[in-house]
Design a protein around this motif. Sequence first.
Motif, short mmCIF file in Angstrom:
data_model
loop_
_atom_site.label_atom_id
_atom_site.label_comp_id
_atom_site.label_asym_id
_atom_site.label_seq_id
_atom_site.Cartn_x
_atom_site.Cartn_y
_atom_site.Cartn_z
N ALA A 122 -39.28 57.68 31.03
CA ALA A 122 -39.61 58.72 29.90
C ALA A 122 -40.47 58.25 28.76
CB ALA A 122 -38.14 59.03 29.42
N VAL A 123 -40.46 57.13 28.62
CA VAL A 123 -41.41 56.57 27.61
C VAL A 123 -42.98 56.87 27.85
CG1 VAL A 123 -39.83 54.78 26.61
CG2 VAL A 123 -41.56 54.02 28.22
N LYS A 159 -34.89 50.26 37.61
CA LYS A 159 -33.75 50.36 36.57
C LYS A 159 -33.77 49.25 35.47
CE LYS A 159 -28.63 50.83 36.92
NZ LYS A 159 -27.40 50.85 37.60
N GLY A 160 -34.12 48.16 35.96
CA GLY A 160 -34.18 47.01 34.82
C GLY A 160 -35.22 47.23 33.91
N ALA A 191 -36.24 50.72 26.89
CA ALA A 191 -35.23 51.50 26.13
C ALA A 191 -34.88 50.56 25.08
CB ALA A 191 -34.03 52.15 27.15
N SER A 192 -34.54 49.54 25.47
CA SER A 192 -34.23 48.51 24.54
C SER A 192 -35.31 48.25 23.19
CB SER A 192 -33.72 47.26 24.83
OG SER A 192 -34.83 46.28 25.46
N ARG A 193 -36.53 48.43 24.01
CA ARG A 193 -37.80 48.06 22.95
C ARG A 193 -37.84 49.33 22.29
NH1 ARG A 193 -38.67 43.00 21.70
NH2 ARG A 193 -38.72 41.79 23.51
N VAL A 251 -43.88 47.41 22.53
CA VAL A 251 -43.64 47.35 23.94
C VAL A 251 -44.33 46.22 24.36
CG1 VAL A 251 -43.88 48.02 26.33
CG2 VAL A 251 -43.22 49.71 24.23
N GLU A 252 -45.59 46.03 23.74
CA GLU A 252 -46.44 44.73 23.77
C GLU A 252 -45.80 43.43 23.44
OE1 GLU A 252 -49.16 46.04 20.22
OE2 GLU A 252 -48.70 47.00 22.28
N ASP A 253 -44.64 43.68 22.75
CA ASP A 253 -43.91 42.19 22.22
C ASP A 253 -43.08 42.03 23.34
OD1 ASP A 253 -45.40 42.18 19.76
OD2 ASP A 253 -43.70 43.49 19.10
N ALA A 254 -42.99 42.50 24.49
CA ALA A 254 -42.05 42.13 25.54
C ALA A 254 -42.63 40.45 26.04
CB ALA A 254 -42.39 42.80 26.82
N PRO A 255 -41.49 39.77 26.40
CA PRO A 255 -41.52 38.53 26.79
C PRO A 255 -42.69 38.11 27.69
CG PRO A 255 -39.60 39.23 27.42
CD PRO A 255 -40.03 40.34 26.49
N GLN A 256 -43.47 37.17 27.70
CA GLN A 256 -44.46 36.98 28.68
C GLN A 256 -43.77 35.91 29.51
OE1 GLN A 256 -47.33 38.45 29.12
NE2 GLN A 256 -46.75 39.71 27.36
#
Length: 128
Positions: free
Chosen positions: A33-34, A70-71, A77-79, A86-91
């Motif tokens: 959805a994002v 799903k994951g 969604a948590s971000r 979103v780009e702050d997602a862990p690398q």
Amino acid sequence: MTKELGAFRTIGELSKELNIKPHILRYWEDQFAVLAPLKRAGSRRHYRPEDVEIVKTINRLLNEEGYTIKGARKFLASRRRRPEMVEDAPQPGSVPVSSAEPEPDYRGPIIAELKSIRDRLSHALDHA
């Protein structure tokens, strides 16, 4: 000729840039959805810079880090609930090592239990 970083991308341009087939991008729009690019006349999609970053993140989660759809949805969604982008997602490999007290290692007993279960199953199969 490449576009500026802030320019909108068509689905074809984004597909070529990221080496992701257009039908995959359309599928991801249904699944996440994002991800909602602008749709112009004739339902032509125009991806904003933030959409491009979301696509890059989805691609990394699914194809590099092994997330399920799903994951990856849960992660995104948590971000969205947090102020970070979103780009702050862990690398990969960037999980910080805590200098606090180390967690106890529970692997030894778990591995022993799993080996015991394996041996019992093997024994049961041999006598079946």
